[in-house]
Design a protein around this motif. Structure first.
Motif, short mmCIF file in Angstrom:
data_model
loop_
_atom_site.label_atom_id
_atom_site.label_comp_id
_atom_site.label_asym_id
_atom_site.label_seq_id
_atom_site.Cartn_x
_atom_site.Cartn_y
_atom_site.Cartn_z
N LEU A 5 0.84 -1.19 0.00
CA LEU A 5 0.00 0.00 0.00
C LEU A 5 0.88 1.24 0.00
O LEU A 5 1.97 1.25 0.57
CB LEU A 5 -0.91 0.01 1.23
CG LEU A 5 -1.97 -1.10 1.33
CD1 LEU A 5 -2.66 -1.03 2.69
CD2 LEU A 5 -2.99 -0.99 0.21
N THR A 6 0.38 2.29 -0.64
CA THR A 6 1.09 3.57 -0.61
C THR A 6 0.51 4.43 0.49
O THR A 6 -0.56 4.14 1.04
CB THR A 6 0.95 4.30 -1.95
OG1 THR A 6 -0.42 4.71 -2.12
CG2 THR A 6 1.34 3.39 -3.11
N GLY A 7 1.20 5.51 0.81
CA GLY A 7 0.72 6.39 1.85
C GLY A 7 -0.61 7.03 1.52
O GLY A 7 -1.33 7.48 2.42
N ALA A 8 -0.98 7.12 0.25
CA ALA A 8 -2.23 7.75 -0.15
C ALA A 8 -3.40 6.77 -0.21
O ALA A 8 -4.54 7.18 -0.43
CB ALA A 8 -2.06 8.42 -1.51
N ASP A 9 -3.13 5.48 -0.04
CA ASP A 9 -4.21 4.49 -0.10
C ASP A 9 -5.06 4.55 1.16
O ASP A 9 -4.55 4.82 2.26
CB ASP A 9 -3.63 3.08 -0.26
CG ASP A 9 -3.13 2.82 -1.66
OD1 ASP A 9 -3.77 3.29 -2.60
OD2 ASP A 9 -2.10 2.14 -1.80
N PRO A 10 -6.36 4.26 1.04
CA PRO A 10 -7.21 4.19 2.24
C PRO A 10 -6.83 2.99 3.10
O PRO A 10 -6.25 2.02 2.61
CB PRO A 10 -8.62 4.06 1.67
CG PRO A 10 -8.43 3.44 0.33
CD PRO A 10 -7.13 3.99 -0.19
N ALA A 11 -7.17 3.07 4.38
CA ALA A 11 -6.89 1.96 5.29
C ALA A 11 -7.96 0.90 5.20
O ALA A 11 -7.68 -0.29 5.38
CB ALA A 11 -6.79 2.48 6.73
N ARG A 12 -9.18 1.31 4.93
CA ARG A 12 -10.29 0.35 4.86
C ARG A 12 -11.36 0.88 3.92
O ARG A 12 -11.50 2.08 3.72
CB ARG A 12 -10.88 0.08 6.24
CG ARG A 12 -11.27 1.31 7.02
CD ARG A 12 -11.71 0.97 8.43
NE ARG A 12 -10.69 0.25 9.15
CZ ARG A 12 -9.60 0.83 9.70
NH1 ARG A 12 -9.44 2.13 9.61
NH2 ARG A 12 -8.71 0.11 10.33
N ILE A 13 -12.06 -0.01 3.34
CA ILE A 13 -13.17 0.30 2.44
C ILE A 13 -14.31 -0.64 2.78
O ILE A 13 -14.14 -1.87 2.78
CB ILE A 13 -12.78 0.11 0.96
CG1 ILE A 13 -11.83 1.21 0.50
CG2 ILE A 13 -14.02 0.10 0.06
CD1 ILE A 13 -12.46 2.57 0.33
N GLY A 14 -15.47 -0.08 3.08
CA GLY A 14 -16.67 -0.89 3.29
C GLY A 14 -16.50 -2.02 4.28
O GLY A 14 -16.97 -3.13 4.05
N GLY A 15 -15.81 -1.75 5.38
CA GLY A 15 -15.62 -2.78 6.39
C GLY A 15 -14.48 -3.73 6.09
O GLY A 15 -14.27 -4.69 6.84
N HIS A 16 -13.74 -3.51 5.03
CA HIS A 16 -12.58 -4.34 4.68
C HIS A 16 -11.30 -3.63 5.07
O HIS A 16 -11.08 -2.47 4.68
CB HIS A 16 -12.54 -4.63 3.18
CG HIS A 16 -13.69 -5.45 2.68
ND1 HIS A 16 -14.91 -4.89 2.34
CD2 HIS A 16 -13.81 -6.78 2.45
CE1 HIS A 16 -15.72 -5.83 1.93
NE2 HIS A 16 -15.09 -6.99 1.98
N ARG A 17 -10.46 -4.29 5.84
CA ARG A 17 -9.12 -3.76 6.12
C ARG A 17 -8.26 -4.08 4.92
O ARG A 17 -8.12 -5.24 4.52
CB ARG A 17 -8.54 -4.42 7.38
CG ARG A 17 -7.17 -3.81 7.79
CD ARG A 17 -7.31 -2.33 8.12
NE ARG A 17 -6.18 -1.78 8.84
CZ ARG A 17 -5.17 -1.14 8.26
NH1 ARG A 17 -5.13 -1.02 6.95
NH2 ARG A 17 -4.20 -0.62 8.99
N LEU A 18 -7.70 -3.04 4.29
CA LEU A 18 -6.90 -3.25 3.09
C LEU A 18 -5.49 -3.69 3.47
O LEU A 18 -4.86 -3.10 4.35
CB LEU A 18 -6.87 -1.98 2.25
CG LEU A 18 -8.25 -1.43 1.84
CD1 LEU A 18 -8.09 -0.26 0.88
CD2 LEU A 18 -9.12 -2.52 1.22
N LEU A 19 -5.01 -4.73 2.78
CA LEU A 19 -3.71 -5.33 3.10
C LEU A 19 -2.64 -5.02 2.06
O LEU A 19 -1.46 -4.93 2.39
CB LEU A 19 -3.85 -6.85 3.23
CG LEU A 19 -4.94 -7.36 4.17
CD1 LEU A 19 -5.00 -8.87 4.11
CD2 LEU A 19 -4.70 -6.88 5.58
N ALA A 20 -3.05 -4.93 0.78
CA ALA A 20 -2.07 -4.75 -0.29
C ALA A 20 -2.80 -4.34 -1.55
O ALA A 20 -4.03 -4.38 -1.63
CB ALA A 20 -1.28 -6.04 -0.53
#
Length: 711
Positions: A5-20
């Motif tokens: 993930l880049t610094g500009a990516d969100p941490a989560r979307i729609g209850g999903h924790r983003l990993l990569a």
């Protein structure tokens, strides 16, 4: 494969924790996410600049609705979506396996039974699509993911009911050339029969590793789809008749997806991997195991604040150790299904310093070339040019590191190219690779390097399209077959040409077609009247075609094809009263053209991407080459030397060992002034932004250098 993930990516979307990150396209980004339940998902998010456009939001809303209407175990299910969110998103179950395109490129064609099982399960997926009143419209190997228990059809982004109004213009072709049905190629509405045609192309590709209507320029590919018969050599006899029906020009003559399911009559797997060859099972296991190497979740822009308030990771989200345990169990299941396939934890190439217990990492530059095959003259010249650049760098005092050169001979063979590329890419110390020499071997090696995020640069392969893949870590450091003719046409214009005959010889394959067809198009841009002709591959005498073209009274003549047939054309042209400009496509400008054509070769011009090794800009290089190897440099050596120096310049300017992805970005986004040309790449296709080429003219039985031509 995943990216951090880049610094500009969100941490989560729609209850999903983003990993990569899983990938990015023109309209959005696809992330690997984890729901609160611990299940992994592929989360597709529309970019903000498109989310504000009603037509794109409507298309995305249609994609969500289409995907939800399909009920099949062989279609990836939707697990969540919000097309009306400020950042519209769609989550589907995550399949860790490779696409069919990757599997065939890396492991070769599927065995007959595997192809039949694949066909039957995809036929069932399409039956569900069609029963839902939809047409997929983009069935291709890249949209089929392989898992141990069967394939999964993905990407319903352009699926819609046949009667729905398109959001595109009436004459826009929607889908992927090479898998488009004839009616789609002619901008007619798609139907379920169009999906069946695409499935026939896909299965032919799975069985042979080739597209049934070839590759190359889009317009040529669409023409062959509409008018030519498919090449089904290598398709198993027991399925050939069925694929011939699928690829019928008339949609009414094709079977339905349900009829294909019944005709294949192959037992589908019961949660086992025994339908796939071991090499593909190992690839699936490797992809799953690579998830174990995902870095711990790093803080992103939306971790710090959300509307000014601190954000916390939900309490129910598994800790990194829990996540690794969960993924390990998934990998163990794959290991059991694969009947002993080895599972390994992938090592990251993230630029971090090695631990005290690990060895110091080497800085390796790879070279893949044809060193002993049909293009060995070019391959050896390039390898020597690259080696000279590396040796010159290593001889510097105070150099920040020592660069190691690692070479692989693919012998000009596509099958061997895949093997040597896979071996090079597996070396975790490899930073980038230069190669391959020819178009076919370059195309064959793309997926192997791209899967490991290895930047791949070619100094000599100029093809505009390579199979069905869309490599994301590939740079073409040479003017392409479709870029070079603009400058060549301009040169003919400045020399007075106003009516030019263009003879495209299909015996010259993709280079001849792309050079000749694009030349004709560029002549039109310059208001030069063009007289095009296409010579069939099996034509044994081109003299009548030459005479017919000369009868149109051109003041210029262009031939693109092979050296042997170029010589025959030159002799035939010399027998006429034609006295205008003559131009030969550079792939045909080899020594045999001069020897076979004799006096008829005099005066022919060649526009080529390689500089004469004795030219002033590369004179110092030529001196160093001669001192190192005892002979003057051949064509193409200086270009490879340039590319190697460009990579070295980027490596020395980073302040430390860069990751492969960072190195690629530095190469793709930067500008480097080499001896031969300035290297800069456009943002979309990563092609060279300049089309600097060099003109030669045959004088006294040799190719005489006439200087650089720019447009």
């Amino acid at each position: 494969m995943t990216e951090k993930l880049t610094g500009a990516d969100p941490a989560r979307i729609g209850g999903h924790r983003l990993l990569a990150r899983l990938g990015a396209g023109g309209m959005g980004v696809v992330y690997l996410g984890r729901a609160g339940s611990g299940e992994l998902a592929a989360v597709k998010v529309i970019l903000p600049e498109y989310a504000d456009q009603p037509e794109f939001r409507a298309r995305f809303r249609r994609e969500v609705a289409a995907a939800r209407r399909v009920d099949s175990p062989w279609a990836v299910p939707v697990t969540g979506a919000d097309p009306d969110a400020s950042a519209p998103w769609l989550a589907t179950a995550f399949v860790p396996g490779p696409s069919l395109a990757e599997a065939v490129a890396m492991c070769g064609p599927l065995p007959p039974r595997a192809m039949r099982v694949l066909g039957r399960m995809l036929a069932r997926a399409l039956t569900a699509v069609h029963d839902a009143g939809l047409v997929h419209r983009d069935v291709k190997p890249g949209n089929v993911l392989l898992a141990v228990d069967g394939p999964r059809l993905i990407d319903f982004g352009i699926a819609r009911a046949p009667e729905e109004t398109a959001l595109t213009s009436a004459d826009m072709v929607v889908g992927t050339p090479g898998f488009l049905a004839p009616e789609q190629a002619q901008a007619q509405p798609a139907s379920p029969a169009s999906d069946v045609f695409a499935l026939g192309c896909l299965l032919s590709y799975a069985a042979t590793g080739r597209l049934p209507f070839g590759t190359g320029a889009v317009d040529a590919l669409l023409y062959r789809t509409v008018h030519d018969e498919p090449d089904l050599d290598g398709v198993p006899d027991d399925t050939r008749a069925l694929l011939e029906r699928c690829l019928a020009k008339d949609p009414a003559a094709r079977p339905t997806a349900r009829e294909m399911d019944e005709a294949l009559a192959e037992e589908t797997p019961a949660d086992t991997a025994d339908w796939l060859p071991d090499t593909v099972v190992r690839l699936i296991a490797d992809r799953s195991a690579a998830l174990l190497a995902l870095p711990d979740i790093e803080e992103t822009a939306l971790d710090a604040t959300t509307d000014g308030e601190p954000t916390e990771v939900p309490a129910q989200a598994p800790r990194p150790s829990d996540r690794r345990r969960f993924l390990l169990l998934g990998g163990a299941a794959l290991l059991a299904a694969g009947g002993g396939t080895a599972l390994w934890a992938a090592q990251r190439d993230d630029g971090t310093a090695p631990t005290a217990s690990s060895r110091a990492r080497r800085w390796i530059l790879g070279v893949q070339a044809d060193l002993t095959g049909p293009q060995k003259t070019v391959g050896q010249a390039q390898e020597r040019g690259i080696r000279l650049a590396v040796e010159q760098f290593n001889s510097r005092t105070g150099k920040p590191f020592t660069l190691t050169l690692k070479t692989a001979d693919d012998q000009g063979d596509a099958t061997r190219a895949v093997k040597v590329a896979r071996a090079l890419a597996a070396d975790r110390d490899l930073l980038a690779v230069i190669g391959s020499t020819g178009d076919e071997t370059t195309g064959a090696s793309l997926d192997s390097y791209d899967a490991e995020l290895v930047p791949q640069l070619t100094a000599s392969s100029a093809q505009s399209v390579y199979g069905v893949s869309e490599p994301r870590h590939f740079l073409q450091a040479v003017p392409g077959y479709t870029g070079l003719p603009s400058t060549a046409a301009y040169s003919l214009y400045t020399q007075g040409a106003r009516r030019v005959g263009v003879l495209v010889d299909r015996d010259g394959g993709i280079p001849a077609w792309q050079l000749g067809h694009t030349m004709f198009q560029n002549l039109g841009v310059l208001k030069i009247a063009g007289e095009p002709r296409v010579a069939p591959r099996l034509a044994d005498n081109l003299a009548p075609v030459v005479a017919e073209m000369v009868a149109q009274r051109p003041d210029g003549f262009v031939y693109t094809g092979t050296p042997a047939r170029a010589a025959a054309v030159a002799r035939a042209l010399a027998q006429t009263d034609f006295d205008g400009l003559r131009s030969l496509g550079y792939p045909a400008a080899r020594p045999e053209f001069l020897s076979d054509a004799g006096a008829a070769a005099e005066g022919w011009q060649i526009f080529a991407p390689y500089i004469d090794p004795s030219a002033a800009p590369v004179r110092a290089f030529a001196t160093a080459y001669r001192k190192r190897y005892g002979s003057p440099p051949p064509y193409w050596a200086a270009e490879a030397y340039d590319v190697a120096r460009m990579i070295i310049a980027r490596l020395t300017g980073t302040g430390g060992r860069p990751s492969r992805t960072k190195l690629y970005d530095l190469l793709a986004k930067g500008t480097y002034k080499g001896l031969v040309r300035t290297y800069a790449f456009d943002k979309e296709n990563r092609w060279l932004t300049s089309n600097e080429i060099f003109r030669y003219e045959v004088k006294g039985g040799r190719y005489s250098y006439a200087g650089k031509v720019s447009f």
